[in-house]
Each structure stands twice: as structure tokens, then as C-alpha cells.
Design a protein around this motif. Structure first.
Motif, PDB file in Angstrom:
ATOM      1  N   GLU A   1       0.825  -1.205   0.000  1.00  0.00           N
ATOM      2  CA  GLU A   1       0.000   0.000   0.000  1.00  0.00           C
ATOM      3  C   GLU A   1       0.862   1.257   0.000  1.00  0.00           C
ATOM      4  O   GLU A   1       0.543   2.230  -0.683  1.00  0.00           O
ATOM      5  CB  GLU A   1      -0.939  -0.007   1.208  1.00  0.00           C
ATOM      6  CG  GLU A   1      -2.064  -0.995   1.096  1.00  0.00           C
ATOM      7  CD  GLU A   1      -2.917  -1.081   2.352  1.00  0.00           C
ATOM      8  OE1 GLU A   1      -2.580  -0.400   3.355  1.00  0.00           O
ATOM      9  OE2 GLU A   1      -3.899  -1.829   2.327  1.00  0.00           O
ATOM     10  N   GLU A   2       1.947   1.252   0.738  1.00  0.00           N
ATOM     11  CA  GLU A   2       2.840   2.416   0.760  1.00  0.00           C
ATOM     12  C   GLU A   2       3.491   2.630  -0.602  1.00  0.00           C
ATOM     13  O   GLU A   2       3.608   3.768  -1.068  1.00  0.00           O
ATOM     14  CB  GLU A   2       3.900   2.247   1.845  1.00  0.00           C
ATOM     15  CG  GLU A   2       3.366   2.406   3.250  1.00  0.00           C
ATOM     16  CD  GLU A   2       4.397   2.080   4.314  1.00  0.00           C
ATOM     17  OE1 GLU A   2       5.561   1.752   3.964  1.00  0.00           O
ATOM     18  OE2 GLU A   2       4.043   2.139   5.500  1.00  0.00           O
ATOM     19  N   ARG A   3       3.895   1.546  -1.270  1.00  0.00           N
ATOM     20  CA  ARG A   3       4.490   1.677  -2.608  1.00  0.00           C
ATOM     21  C   ARG A   3       3.467   2.214  -3.609  1.00  0.00           C
ATOM     22  O   ARG A   3       3.784   3.070  -4.434  1.00  0.00           O
ATOM     23  CB  ARG A   3       5.033   0.336  -3.088  1.00  0.00           C
ATOM     24  CG  ARG A   3       6.371  -0.032  -2.462  1.00  0.00           C
ATOM     25  CD  ARG A   3       6.938  -1.220  -3.145  1.00  0.00           C
ATOM     26  NE  ARG A   3       5.945  -2.309  -3.069  1.00  0.00           N
ATOM     27  CZ  ARG A   3       6.206  -3.563  -2.745  1.00  0.00           C
ATOM     28  NH1 ARG A   3       7.431  -3.931  -2.491  1.00  0.00           N
ATOM     29  NH2 ARG A   3       5.258  -4.463  -2.689  1.00  0.00           N
ATOM     30  N   LEU A   4       2.237   1.688  -3.531  1.00  0.00           N
ATOM     31  CA  LEU A   4       1.203   2.177  -4.442  1.00  0.00           C
ATOM     32  C   LEU A   4       0.886   3.647  -4.193  1.00  0.00           C
ATOM     33  O   LEU A   4       0.707   4.425  -5.139  1.00  0.00           O
ATOM     34  CB  LEU A   4      -0.070   1.338  -4.292  1.00  0.00           C
ATOM     35  CG  LEU A   4      -0.013  -0.062  -4.886  1.00  0.00           C
ATOM     36  CD1 LEU A   4      -1.267  -0.840  -4.515  1.00  0.00           C
ATOM     37  CD2 LEU A   4       0.144  -0.004  -6.386  1.00  0.00           C
ATOM     38  N   THR A   5       0.832   4.060  -2.949  1.00  0.00           N
ATOM     39  CA  THR A   5       0.579   5.463  -2.616  1.00  0.00           C
ATOM     40  C   THR A   5       1.706   6.348  -3.137  1.00  0.00           C
ATOM     41  O   THR A   5       1.455   7.410  -3.728  1.00  0.00           O
ATOM     42  CB  THR A   5       0.430   5.623  -1.092  1.00  0.00           C
ATOM     43  OG1 THR A   5      -0.624   4.789  -0.645  1.00  0.00           O
ATOM     44  CG2 THR A   5       0.151   7.065  -0.713  1.00  0.00           C
ATOM     45  N   ALA A   6       2.942   5.908  -2.939  1.00  0.00           N
ATOM     46  CA  ALA A   6       4.078   6.697  -3.423  1.00  0.00           C
ATOM     47  C   ALA A   6       4.063   6.791  -4.944  1.00  0.00           C
ATOM     48  O   ALA A   6       4.334   7.862  -5.513  1.00  0.00           O
ATOM     49  CB  ALA A   6       5.382   6.063  -2.945  1.00  0.00           C
TER      50      ALA A   6
ATOM     51  N   LEU B   1       1.406   6.597  -6.955  1.00  0.00           N
ATOM     52  CA  LEU B   1       0.306   7.477  -7.347  1.00  0.00           C
ATOM     53  C   LEU B   1       0.651   8.938  -7.104  1.00  0.00           C
ATOM     54  O   LEU B   1       0.391   9.806  -7.949  1.00  0.00           O
ATOM     55  CB  LEU B   1      -0.965   7.102  -6.582  1.00  0.00           C
ATOM     56  CG  LEU B   1      -2.208   7.903  -6.910  1.00  0.00           C
ATOM     57  CD1 LEU B   1      -2.585   7.716  -8.373  1.00  0.00           C
ATOM     58  CD2 LEU B   1      -3.350   7.493  -6.015  1.00  0.00           C
ATOM     59  N   GLN B   2       1.265   9.235  -5.977  1.00  0.00           N
ATOM     60  CA  GLN B   2       1.657  10.608  -5.684  1.00  0.00           C
ATOM     61  C   GLN B   2       2.707  11.103  -6.673  1.00  0.00           C
ATOM     62  O   GLN B   2       2.676  12.251  -7.111  1.00  0.00           O
ATOM     63  CB  GLN B   2       2.174  10.723  -4.261  1.00  0.00           C
ATOM     64  CG  GLN B   2       1.081  10.623  -3.219  1.00  0.00           C
ATOM     65  CD  GLN B   2       1.626  10.598  -1.801  1.00  0.00           C
ATOM     66  OE1 GLN B   2       2.831  10.484  -1.591  1.00  0.00           O
ATOM     67  NE2 GLN B   2       0.730  10.700  -0.832  1.00  0.00           N
ATOM     68  N   ALA B   3       3.626  10.218  -7.065  1.00  0.00           N
ATOM     69  CA  ALA B   3       4.658  10.619  -8.024  1.00  0.00           C
ATOM     70  C   ALA B   3       4.043  10.885  -9.387  1.00  0.00           C
ATOM     71  O   ALA B   3       4.407  11.855 -10.067  1.00  0.00           O
ATOM     72  CB  ALA B   3       5.718   9.526  -8.137  1.00  0.00           C
ATOM     73  N   ARG B   4       3.105  10.060  -9.810  1.00  0.00           N
ATOM     74  CA  ARG B   4       2.448  10.274 -11.111  1.00  0.00           C
ATOM     75  C   ARG B   4       1.595  11.543 -11.094  1.00  0.00           C
ATOM     76  O   ARG B   4       1.559  12.277 -12.073  1.00  0.00           O
ATOM     77  CB  ARG B   4       1.604   9.075 -11.482  1.00  0.00           C
ATOM     78  CG  ARG B   4       2.449   7.906 -11.904  1.00  0.00           C
ATOM     79  CD  ARG B   4       1.634   6.837 -12.523  1.00  0.00           C
ATOM     80  NE  ARG B   4       2.510   5.748 -12.925  1.00  0.00           N
ATOM     81  CZ  ARG B   4       2.101   4.717 -13.612  1.00  0.00           C
ATOM     82  NH1 ARG B   4       0.835   4.617 -13.959  1.00  0.00           N
ATOM     83  NH2 ARG B   4       2.950   3.770 -13.939  1.00  0.00           N
ATOM     84  N   LEU B   5       0.894  11.779 -10.001  1.00  0.00           N
ATOM     85  CA  LEU B   5       0.092  12.999  -9.912  1.00  0.00           C
ATOM     86  C   LEU B   5       0.987  14.232  -9.861  1.00  0.00           C
ATOM     87  O   LEU B   5       0.654  15.276 -10.409  1.00  0.00           O
ATOM     88  CB  LEU B   5      -0.827  12.960  -8.703  1.00  0.00           C
ATOM     89  CG  LEU B   5      -2.016  12.009  -8.795  1.00  0.00           C
ATOM     90  CD1 LEU B   5      -2.772  11.994  -7.475  1.00  0.00           C
ATOM     91  CD2 LEU B   5      -2.933  12.413  -9.930  1.00  0.00           C
ATOM     92  N   GLY B   6       2.118  14.117  -9.226  1.00  0.00           N
ATOM     93  CA  GLY B   6       3.057  15.240  -9.149  1.00  0.00           C
ATOM     94  C   GLY B   6       3.711  15.520 -10.484  1.00  0.00           C
ATOM     95  O   GLY B   6       4.100  16.653 -10.773  1.00  0.00           O
ATOM     96  N   ALA B   7       3.830  14.496 -11.333  1.00  0.00           N
ATOM     97  CA  ALA B   7       4.474  14.678 -12.633  1.00  0.00           C
ATOM     98  C   ALA B   7       3.523  15.254 -13.670  1.00  0.00           C
ATOM     99  O   ALA B   7       3.964  15.724 -14.719  1.00  0.00           O
ATOM    100  CB  ALA B   7       5.020  13.341 -13.131  1.00  0.00           C
TER     101      ALA B   7
END
Length: 119
Positions: free
Chosen positions: A86-91, A93-99
Motif C-alpha cells: 500500500e505504501e508503494r502504491l501510494t508513493a 500514485l503521488q509521483a504520477r500525480l506530481g508529474a
């Protein structure tokens, strides 16, 4: 595995019931030999039955503890793995949204909204 443990507990209970009946039929002393030939121990049949019932209960507990312990460790391991995924998936998703560019995010309609973009 649980069936074998269940059958062993039933067998121990049957032995305990038999020994209880034996105690009621024969109120006498029992001579138990001590280890290494150092004499014998004289106990009443009731005390002897209680002693062996306690030994049987300890044996049954030792039979049931390892599977319970293994299940506890397995659940803890699965919980730890699930949290890491779950932590990897959250990270991710956050990286893709930030990009994503901010302009693209502002012009994209929210899912489920019926607003149409002008052409």
C-alpha cells in the motif's frame, strides 16, 4: 491438522473419564516407581488421576500452541507485506500525480460530471 489435534483431545478426555471411573471403583493407594530405582511414591488413586489429568492437559496445550503461534506469525507477516504494498502504491500514485502538468489537471473535468468542455 486440526482434526488430529481434536481427536487427540477427545482421546485424552476419554482416558480421563475412564480414570475417574476407576478412581470411584477403587479407593486405594497407588505405588508409583520413582526414576533411577530410588523407591516408590504412594498416592491415593484420586491424587494420581488428578496428577495424570494435569499432565494430559499440559500435553494437549503443547499440541495446540504451535499451530496457533504459526497462524499468528503468518498473519503478522501478511499485514506487514500488505502495508508495504500500500505504501508503494501510494508513493507511485503521488509521483504520477506530481508529474502531471498543472494546466492539464485544471482543464480536466472531474469524473462523473456532465460538464462539457468548449471546443
Amino acid at each position: 491438522m486440526r482434526l488430529v489435534s481434536f481427536l487427540q483431545v477427545l482421546l485424552l478426555l476419554a482416558i480421563l473419564a475412564y480414570l475417574t471411573l476407576f478412581t470411584l471403583e477403587n479407593p486405594a493407594l497407588v505405588r508409583l516407581p520413582l526414576p533411577f530405582g530410588r523407591g516408590e511414591l504412594s498416592l491415593s488413586v484420586g491424587v494420581t488421576v488428578a496428577l495424570f489429568a494435569l499432565i494430559g492437559a499440559a500435553y494437549a496445550a503443547l499440541l495446540l500452541v504451535p499451530p496457533v503461534w504459526q497462524e499468528r506469525l503468518r498473519r503478522r507477516h501478511e499485514r506487514r507485506e500488505r502495508r508495504a504494498v500500500e505504501e508503494r502504491l501510494t508513493a507511485t500514485l503521488q509521483a504520477r500525480l506530481g508529474a502531471m502538468p498543472a494546466a492539464l489537471l485544471a482543464t480536466t473535468p472531474a469524473p462523473g460530471s456532465d460538464e462539457r468542455q468548449p471546443l
